[in-house]
Design a protein around this motif. Structure first.
Motif, mmCIF file in Angstrom:
data_model
loop_
_atom_site.group_PDB
_atom_site.id
_atom_site.type_symbol
_atom_site.label_atom_id
_atom_site.label_comp_id
_atom_site.label_asym_id
_atom_site.label_seq_id
_atom_site.Cartn_x
_atom_site.Cartn_y
_atom_site.Cartn_z
ATOM 1 N N ARG A 1 0.825 -1.190 0.000
ATOM 2 C CA ARG A 1 0.000 0.000 0.000
ATOM 3 C C ARG A 1 0.868 1.253 0.000
ATOM 4 N NH1 ARG A 1 -1.818 3.905 3.178
ATOM 5 N NH2 ARG A 1 -3.944 4.685 2.892
ATOM 6 N N LYS B 246 -1.570 7.917 -1.540
ATOM 7 C CA LYS B 246 -2.074 8.369 -2.830
ATOM 8 C C LYS B 246 -2.733 9.728 -2.661
ATOM 9 C CE LYS B 246 -4.633 6.663 -6.841
ATOM 10 N NZ LYS B 246 -5.471 5.571 -7.363
ATOM 11 N N ASP C 221 -2.783 11.357 -8.536
ATOM 12 C CA ASP C 221 -3.615 11.549 -9.722
ATOM 13 C C ASP C 221 -3.819 13.040 -9.903
ATOM 14 O OD1 ASP C 221 -3.830 8.837 -9.989
ATOM 15 O OD2 ASP C 221 -5.839 8.699 -9.119
ATOM 16 N N SER D 77 -2.977 4.280 -13.451
ATOM 17 C CA SER D 77 -2.162 4.699 -12.320
ATOM 18 C C SER D 77 -1.532 6.043 -12.647
ATOM 19 C CB SER D 77 -1.072 3.663 -12.063
ATOM 20 O OG SER D 77 -0.247 4.083 -11.012
ATOM 21 N N GLU E 260 -17.463 11.053 -4.502
ATOM 22 C CA GLU E 260 -16.810 9.747 -4.461
ATOM 23 C C GLU E 260 -15.295 9.836 -4.544
ATOM 24 O OE1 GLU E 260 -18.704 6.774 -7.016
ATOM 25 O OE2 GLU E 260 -20.269 8.240 -7.420
ATOM 26 N N ARG F 233 -12.593 9.519 -1.320
ATOM 27 C CA ARG F 233 -12.520 8.245 -0.609
ATOM 28 C C ARG F 233 -11.244 7.477 -0.903
ATOM 29 N NH1 ARG F 233 -18.698 6.160 -1.835
ATOM 30 N NH2 ARG F 233 -19.785 7.663 -0.502
ATOM 31 N N GLU F 234 -10.738 7.567 -2.109
ATOM 32 C CA GLU F 234 -9.592 6.744 -2.488
ATOM 33 C C GLU F 234 -8.252 7.449 -2.347
ATOM 34 O OE1 GLU F 234 -9.308 6.149 -6.870
ATOM 35 O OE2 GLU F 234 -11.339 6.989 -6.868
ATOM 36 N N TYR F 235 -8.249 8.632 -1.709
ATOM 37 C CA TYR F 235 -6.999 9.377 -1.550
ATOM 38 C C TYR F 235 -6.713 9.668 -0.086
ATOM 39 C CZ TYR F 235 -7.563 10.078 -6.555
ATOM 40 O OH TYR F 235 -7.727 9.860 -7.894
ATOM 41 N N ASP F 236 -5.410 9.800 0.224
ATOM 42 C CA ASP F 236 -5.009 10.175 1.577
ATOM 43 C C ASP F 236 -5.090 11.680 1.781
ATOM 44 O OD1 ASP F 236 -3.946 7.560 2.785
ATOM 45 O OD2 ASP F 236 -2.944 7.630 0.851
ATOM 46 N N LYS G 44 -9.629 13.639 5.525
ATOM 47 C CA LYS G 44 -8.456 13.638 4.670
ATOM 48 C C LYS G 44 -7.803 15.028 4.737
ATOM 49 C CE LYS G 44 -9.676 9.538 3.327
ATOM 50 N NZ LYS G 44 -9.834 9.138 1.935
#
Length: 268
Positions: free
Chosen positions: A22, A25, A54, A76, A91, A94-97, A133
């Motif tokens: 992990r 990101k 990203d 990626s 949405e 949610r997938e990022y720090d 975050k």
């Protein structure tokens, strides 16, 4: 080997492998598809530090949230563009720090400071803060959108708007949003990510928030030994956020009246 034990062993190894690879990101939000060019060295530093990122480009009018427009991502280190068929800004965080906005304008600063939606930046920041975050914003911007600077051939706000812009940034800081100069962005971001990694490592090694000796998967076979360690009916079992509990194990804990809590969020 018992087939059930073998499956549990394989699952534990897969989860352990997933945790080891992990990486942090981040999501970078730029005013347009050329604004990132001056940050190429910054992105090299991130790659050297093992930090993924990203980029979201808000060209022209897409910087205003029109309701039907949404955002999408592929691959990626992906480039994200406006698209009516893709997931909405709610949405994305949610997938990022963390979320990085190198340049903010007075309009988006006002929306963010007052908790208003209506633009991609304000919505993403709002939802990122709700999810705890971190958000870092560049402190060098003039407060005028890039497109407006190009169209009007002006680089500075009138004195009244300058004062407003400064006060809005102070309000954003009070909300927990961090500001830094672009020249310090690399060090600020890397330090922030390392701090999160260290906090996560400390939390996962703390017996008060994680059950020791059960790895990242708790199965029904682990429940008796956990109960023997002093967890009685009505007590709470604190787990690391990454710890997974099998459905059968959850049922057993529920039967014993033990509540499960993950990390500091109190999720059951």
């Amino acid at each position: 080997m018992d087939i059930k034990l073998m499956v549990e062993t394989i699952v534990k190894e897969l989860i352990k492998s997933e945790d080891q690879v992990r990486k942090a990101k981040l999501l970078y939000i730029f005013c347009d598809s050329t604004a990132h060019e001056s940050f190429l060295d910054h992105f090299i530093e991130l790659q050297n530090e093992g930090i993924s990122y990203d980029m979201l480009f808000l060209d022209g009018d897409t910087s205003s949230w029109l309701g039907l427009h949404k955002v999408e991502s592929t691959g990626s280190n992906r480039v994200i563009a406006a698209d009516e068929y893709a997931p909405a800004p709610i949405e994305l965080p949610r997938e990022y720090d963390g979320v990085i906005i190198p340049e903010i304008d007075v309009d988006n600063a006002a929306r963010i400071a007052k908790g208003l939606k209506g633009s991609v930046k304000s919505e993403i920041v709002f939802f990122a803060m709700l999810l705890n975050k971190f958000v870092i914003v560049g402190d060098d911007g003039s407060g005028i959108k890039r497109s407006d600077r190009l169209g009007l051939k002006t680089l500075t706000l009138p004195s009244g708007y300058k004062k407003l812009f400064l006060s809005l940034k102070e309000e954003m800081s009070e909300l927990g949003i961090e500001f830094c100069r672009i020249t310090d962005l690399t060090n600020t971001v890397v330090t922030k990510v390392k701090g999160l990694a260290q906090l996560e490592s400390t939390t996962s090694s703390n017996p008060s928030v994680q059950v020791p000796d059960y790895g990242t998967l708790i199965t029904a076979n682990d429940v008796p030994s956990i109960l023997d360690s002093g967890h009685k009916k009505g007590s709470s079992l604190h787990l690391s956020k990454r710890t997974k509990v099998s459905p059968l194990a959850k049922d057993l804990f529920r039967e014993k009246g033990i509540e499960l809590h993950y990390g500091n969020e109190g999720e059951a």
